[in-house]
Design a protein around this motif. Sequence first.
Motif, PDB file in Angstrom:
ATOM      1  N   ASP A   7      15.238  -8.724  18.685  1.00 25.90           N
ATOM      2  CA  ASP A   7      14.127  -7.820  18.381  1.00 25.90           C
ATOM      3  C   ASP A   7      14.617  -6.406  18.107  1.00 25.90           C
ATOM      4  OD1 ASP A   7      12.054  -9.723  18.650  1.00 25.90           O
ATOM      5  OD2 ASP A   7      12.055  -9.479  20.826  1.00 25.90           O
ATOM      6  N   VAL A   8      15.465  -5.905  19.010  1.00 27.24           N
ATOM      7  CA  VAL A   8      15.961  -4.534  18.884  1.00 27.24           C
ATOM      8  C   VAL A   8      17.467  -4.523  19.063  1.00 27.24           C
ATOM      9  CG1 VAL A   8      15.847  -2.171  19.754  1.00 27.24           C
ATOM     10  CG2 VAL A   8      13.782  -3.581  19.762  1.00 27.24           C
ATOM     11  N   ARG A  30      13.507  -8.852  23.413  1.00 28.21           N
ATOM     12  CA  ARG A  30      14.895  -9.257  23.185  1.00 28.21           C
ATOM     13  C   ARG A  30      15.671  -8.050  22.667  1.00 28.21           C
ATOM     14  NH1 ARG A  30      15.233 -13.750  18.965  1.00 28.21           N
ATOM     15  NH2 ARG A  30      13.702 -12.369  17.972  1.00 28.21           N
ATOM     16  N   VAL A  31      16.684  -7.645  23.401  1.00 26.53           N
ATOM     17  CA  VAL A  31      17.459  -6.472  23.021  1.00 26.53           C
ATOM     18  C   VAL A  31      18.936  -6.788  23.141  1.00 26.53           C
ATOM     19  CG1 VAL A  31      17.222  -5.530  25.374  1.00 26.53           C
ATOM     20  CG2 VAL A  31      17.887  -4.019  23.487  1.00 26.53           C
ATOM     21  N   TYR A 166      30.412 -10.490  12.547  1.00 29.33           N
ATOM     22  CA  TYR A 166      29.170 -11.218  12.420  1.00 29.33           C
ATOM     23  C   TYR A 166      28.032 -10.219  12.245  1.00 29.33           C
ATOM     24  CZ  TYR A 166      28.700 -10.086  17.429  1.00 29.33           C
ATOM     25  OH  TYR A 166      28.620  -9.430  18.633  1.00 29.33           O
ATOM     26  N   VAL A 167      26.866 -10.714  11.916  1.00 31.33           N
ATOM     27  CA  VAL A 167      25.708  -9.871  11.651  1.00 31.33           C
ATOM     28  C   VAL A 167      24.671 -10.051  12.755  1.00 31.33           C
ATOM     29  CG1 VAL A 167      23.761  -9.444  10.086  1.00 31.33           C
ATOM     30  CG2 VAL A 167      26.045  -9.895   9.152  1.00 31.33           C
ATOM     31  N   ILE A 168      24.175  -8.931  13.271  1.00 33.21           N
ATOM     32  CA  ILE A 168      23.017  -8.956  14.156  1.00 33.21           C
ATOM     33  C   ILE A 168      21.818  -8.464  13.352  1.00 33.21           C
ATOM     34  CG2 ILE A 168      21.939  -8.046  16.236  1.00 33.21           C
ATOM     35  CD1 ILE A 168      24.683  -7.734  17.471  1.00 33.21           C
ATOM     36  N   GLN A 169      20.853  -9.341  13.186  1.00 26.42           N
ATOM     37  CA  GLN A 169      19.641  -9.007  12.440  1.00 26.42           C
ATOM     38  C   GLN A 169      18.526  -8.705  13.445  1.00 26.42           C
ATOM     39  OE1 GLN A 169      16.973 -11.933  10.142  1.00 26.42           O
ATOM     40  NE2 GLN A 169      18.345 -11.128   8.545  1.00 26.42           N
ATOM     41  N   ALA A 170      17.946  -7.528  13.312  1.00 21.04           N
ATOM     42  CA  ALA A 170      16.934  -7.083  14.269  1.00 21.04           C
ATOM     43  C   ALA A 170      15.716  -6.540  13.540  1.00 21.04           C
ATOM     44  CB  ALA A 170      17.513  -6.002  15.175  1.00 21.04           C
TER      45      ALA A 170
END
Length: 581
Positions: A7-8, A30-31, A166-170
């Motif tokens: 989420d963030v 979710r953070v 890697y990618v964190i999509q938020a």
Amino acid sequence: MRIEKTDVLVVGAGPAGLTSAALLARDGVRVTAVNKYAGCAHTPRAHITNQRAMEIFRDLGIEADVLTRALPGDQMGHNVWATSVTGRELARMYAWGSGPQRRADYANASPCTMANIGQHDLEPVLRDQACKLGADLRFGSELVDIRQNENAVEGVVEDRVTGERYVIQARYAIGADGGRSLVAQALDFPFVGKTGLGSAVNIWLEADLEKYRAERPGALFFTIQPGRDFWLGAGAFITVRPWNGWVLIVVYDPAKEQLDLSEDALVARARKVIGDPDVPIKIKNVSEWQLNHVVATQYRKGRVFLAGDAAHRHPPANGLGSNTSVQDAYNIAWKLSHVVRGIAGDGLLDTYHDERQPVGRQVVDRALKSVGVFSQIPSIFGVEAGQSDEEGQAALEKFFGDSEEGRDRRARLDDALAQNEYHFNAHGVELGQRYRSTAAFPDGQPMPEYKRDPELYYQPTTWPGAYLPHVWVVRSGRRVSTLDLVGAGVFTLLTGIGGEAWLTAAASIAEELGVSLSAHLIGRGRDVDDAYGAWAAAREVGDRGAILVRPDRYVAWRVDDLDDDPVAALRRAMRQILNLN
């Protein structure tokens, strides 16, 4: 590259990042927080912790843990100027509300005391609580790129152990990655101000100085020696552990001097400002830094927000750095939480900039002004650049002498110390922010005028946009603060005897809007007993009126009396505040 979703995304795990992560996780959001370093701060860095930050830690349930590791407020307050730690004392002043003139101001303002805790001690407390609350903290994970579109933020993260990217999509991201913020740079956040206004070195050391300092307890100690005409004199000692752990700050002009940072040179320098040539010293760390005066003119860009030093960078004067960072987090976290959970509209997030950017501007300006005021002191004692020890000693004797010059310089010192009240007792700057935004519903009344200096004195009010006043009430036989009735990630409605209909309205609106909204009736002889009559004196509304308090303890709305239709009145207020109109 693989993609993870959250989420963030919080970038950085300093005071702003860890506080944000802990608050969001407490709300069930979710953070994921990433930090390029392997662990928390390894040096003391920021240390002054004011009452507002302590109140936030109280809300997070870690106030006692912070105090256990800190120099408590009652040992912070003697600022001393001397020729060395062992040498001739030149002046003292009370600081951080410790003096008889200000002690009651600080005690009446908050249930919390100030504390002096190094960042290396504070961050692990925040980290542990964030993990306990469910935050995903990833140390040794460096953000290397960030981008966004209208639907999401994508952060490219590199594991500094394995090298994997890697990618964190938020849905949203908070850039809390410090004064060299990659988030601010990559997304082109605009700033105003100047950098490189001065150079300094922090020397973290161990030395047993108990016999020199135990009778003069304080967070700060300043040495004045010939030739060192800088704003911190020959060096300033920050207390890390009483009375054997210190940070020695040395300010210098790199155009005229290149500091020798070898261990032998640093030990010699430390011994000179201590005044004991034989005291055993252990150097633990050395770090260089610059004085800056910079603030972001935009705290939000799309789905990304700046917080902490990423948004405002300033000298350490007034001890406002980490405190402002923690307060940034307290403001943005509840707003993100309500938007992410579908309780509020995205427009609520615009109020983060509206409310916190003026505070950032105030803080960087106040800190730089304090440096200017403080820098007068060495010259008053007769210190000049390039001066010999003999010349400096002669100038000092003139300061103490029975002469017109001595009397004039002593009067100038008194004036300079009085001006430094704005540096060391700026209670209004620390606590007195009043917000103007759509998240504070106006009640038609003008903002109350300040009856005393707004920088020196905190003046509480329930005007929408101000922080809820602290007073003591009694619940279940136990004295509690009004601040303990609010916060905890939820809205709270406060009313008095005859205002029972507001309690019913709060329950109705909570169910209708799906928002957590608690309510308390405060009055003599009631469950929350206004036993001292302090709340009636502070609330600024009638018995049957109501005060709506946001999750960050700021007043969102108030009404003086019972409305003809309390449900409708509360609905209008909540919908505007949550950007649901």
